[in-house]
Write an enzyme that holds these catalytic residues in place. Structure first.
Site, PDB file in Angstrom:
ATOM      1  NE  ARG A  60      -7.659 -23.121   6.836  1.00  0.00           N
ATOM      2  CZ  ARG A  60      -8.473 -24.134   7.131  1.00  0.00           C
ATOM      3  NH1 ARG A  60      -9.779 -24.059   6.859  1.00  0.00           N
ATOM      4  NH2 ARG A  60      -7.999 -25.228   7.695  1.00  0.00           N
ATOM      5  CG  HIS A  64      -6.355 -25.500   2.616  1.00  0.00           C
ATOM      6  ND1 HIS A  64      -6.900 -26.394   3.513  1.00  0.00           N
ATOM      7  CD2 HIS A  64      -5.569 -24.687   3.362  1.00  0.00           C
ATOM      8  CE1 HIS A  64      -6.469 -26.123   4.738  1.00  0.00           C
ATOM      9  NE2 HIS A  64      -5.661 -25.081   4.664  1.00  0.00           N
ATOM     10  CG  ASP A  65      -6.896 -25.126  -5.743  1.00  0.00           C
ATOM     11  OD1 ASP A  65      -7.116 -26.339  -5.910  1.00  0.00           O
ATOM     12  OD2 ASP A  65      -6.806 -24.330  -6.694  1.00  0.00           O
ATOM     13  CB  VAL A  68      -3.600 -30.267  -2.919  1.00  0.00           C
ATOM     14  CG1 VAL A  68      -3.879 -31.740  -3.231  1.00  0.00           C
ATOM     15  CG2 VAL A  68      -3.650 -30.027  -1.409  1.00  0.00           C
ATOM     16  N   GLY A  70      -0.834 -28.149  -7.150  1.00  0.00           N
ATOM     17  CA  GLY A  70      -0.872 -26.883  -7.872  1.00  0.00           C
ATOM     18  C   GLY A  70      -2.218 -26.175  -7.821  1.00  0.00           C
ATOM     19  CB  SER A  74      -7.881 -30.324  -7.497  1.00  0.00           C
ATOM     20  OG  SER A  74      -6.963 -29.821  -6.540  1.00  0.00           O
ATOM     21  CG  ASN A  92      -9.314 -29.254   2.673  1.00  0.00           C
ATOM     22  OD1 ASN A  92      -8.746 -28.213   2.996  1.00  0.00           O
ATOM     23  ND2 ASN A  92      -8.896 -29.997   1.659  1.00  0.00           N
ATOM     24  N   PRO A 161       0.362 -28.457   5.724  1.00  0.00           N
ATOM     25  CG  PRO A 161       1.701 -26.578   6.108  1.00  0.00           C
ATOM     26  CD  PRO A 161       0.980 -27.306   5.030  1.00  0.00           C
ATOM     27  CG  HIS A 191      -2.934 -17.817  10.460  1.00  0.00           C
ATOM     28  ND1 HIS A 191      -2.352 -18.913  11.078  1.00  0.00           N
ATOM     29  CD2 HIS A 191      -3.616 -18.328   9.394  1.00  0.00           C
ATOM     30  CE1 HIS A 191      -2.653 -20.008  10.418  1.00  0.00           C
ATOM     31  NE2 HIS A 191      -3.420 -19.682   9.395  1.00  0.00           N
ATOM     32  CB  THR A 192      -3.310 -10.512  10.158  1.00  0.00           C
ATOM     33  OG1 THR A 192      -3.768  -9.296  10.736  1.00  0.00           O
ATOM     34  CG2 THR A 192      -3.634 -10.478   8.672  1.00  0.00           C
TER      35      THR A 192
END
Length: 319
Positions: A60, A64-65, A68, A70, A74, A92, A161, A191-192
């Protein structure tokens, strides 16, 4: 002649769209850090053995990196007195986890090849290893990213999202970073594995009935009280069937109206993604192949290459 013209057009399209990631290659560290893969995998394996959920958490972090500005590491930057990072952004805060594992991996990699491998690349390899260790597909990871010197909490809040998203919001969020609806559905298949907090699915299990299996609602209500503030951090598996194994059960669940998050079930709710979900529920190999393709595409989002950015010594702060 027509095919030759088509080839020319395709060449220009690839040149235009792929230029930022053209320098990413699977053999980027073959000479400068030949022990990279075994070093990363060893630490990831230990972390997942210690806590199976960590595999999903590390995967995950990559999502999430990359979403945002690319895939630039960050996300790892801590807040300072003069700088606000992404860790406290809504998607986050009290949610993204596994940063200590990334620290451990970075330390191990620095021992075998100091100052060579970026935190952004370490995360890309870590995400792949997490999937493989939990029984998912393998792939060659393209590398050569460098680390950002800045971060954006605002971009994190707007680009990732939320679990309340409807299908249109999901499609537009992925389209904004160059990913198709098929990529979006395949990547959602992550999400498995993993767990979600009660705050992420409370509204669904108490307010939605048309597209939610009633037995799942009852089961989840047992550990997620209706009132906000009570049991907010209680966890539930995103995939009830095989929560620690990377397979296609997530899609089988969706077809049975057993998606835990509102955004999950939106993928199979009479909309344009239904046929993709159905095909993945019937064909695990098709899902695995498309997941790999989508992960590689996601890893290509706006990397810093060449002389841009830096190779951080510590993933939590700029040099």
């Amino acid at each position: 002649m027509a095919s030759f013209k088509t080839a020319i057009v395709l060449f220009f399209l690839v040149s235009l769209t792929g230029s930022s990631s053209a320098q990413l290659t699977t053999g980027f560290y073959s000479k400068s850090c030949p022990k990279l893969y075994e070093t990363v995998k060893s630490v990831v394996h230990s972390a997942v053995q210690k806590e199976t959920r960590m595999g999903a958490s590390l995967l995950r972090l990559f999502f999430h990196d990359c979403f945002v500005n690319g895939c630039d590491g960050s996300l790892f930057l801590d807040d300072t007195s003069t700088f606000t990072g992404e860790k406290r952004a809504q998607p986050n805060f009290n949610s993204a986890r596994g940063f200590e594992v990334i620290d451990d991996i970075k330390s191990a990699v620095e021992k075998v090849c100091p100052g060579v491998v970026s935190c952004a690349d370490i995360l890309a390899v870590t995400a792949r290893d997490s999937v493989v260790i939990l029984g998912g597909p393998n792939w060659d990871v393209k590398l050569g990213r460098r680390d950002a010197r800045t971060a954006s909490q605002a971009a994190a809040n707007s680009s990732i999202p939320p679990p309340t998203s409807n299908l249109n919001r999901l499609i537009s969020s992925f389209t904004a970073v160059g990913l198709s609806t098929k990529d979006m559905v395949a990547l959602s298949g992550a999400h498995t594995i993993g767990q979600a907090r009660c705050t992420s699915f409370r509204a669904r299990i108490y307010n939605e009935t048309n597209n939610l299996d009633s037995s799942l609602a009852k089961t989840r209500q047992n550990n997620c009280p209706r009132n906000s503030g009570s049991g907010d951090n209680n966890l539930a598996p995103l995939d009830l069937q095989t929560p620690t194994y990377f397979d296609n059960h997530y899609f089988i669940n969706l077809v049975s109206k057993k998606g835990l998050l509102h955004s999950d079930q939106q993928l199979f709710n009479g909309g344009s993604a239904d046929s993709i979900v159905k095909s993945y529920s019937d064909n695990p190999n098709s899902f695995a192949a498309d997941f790999v393709t989508a992960m590689i595409k996601m890893g290509d989002i706006r990397p810093l290459t060449g002389s841009k950015g830096e190779i951080r010594k510590n993933c939590r702060r700029i040099n």
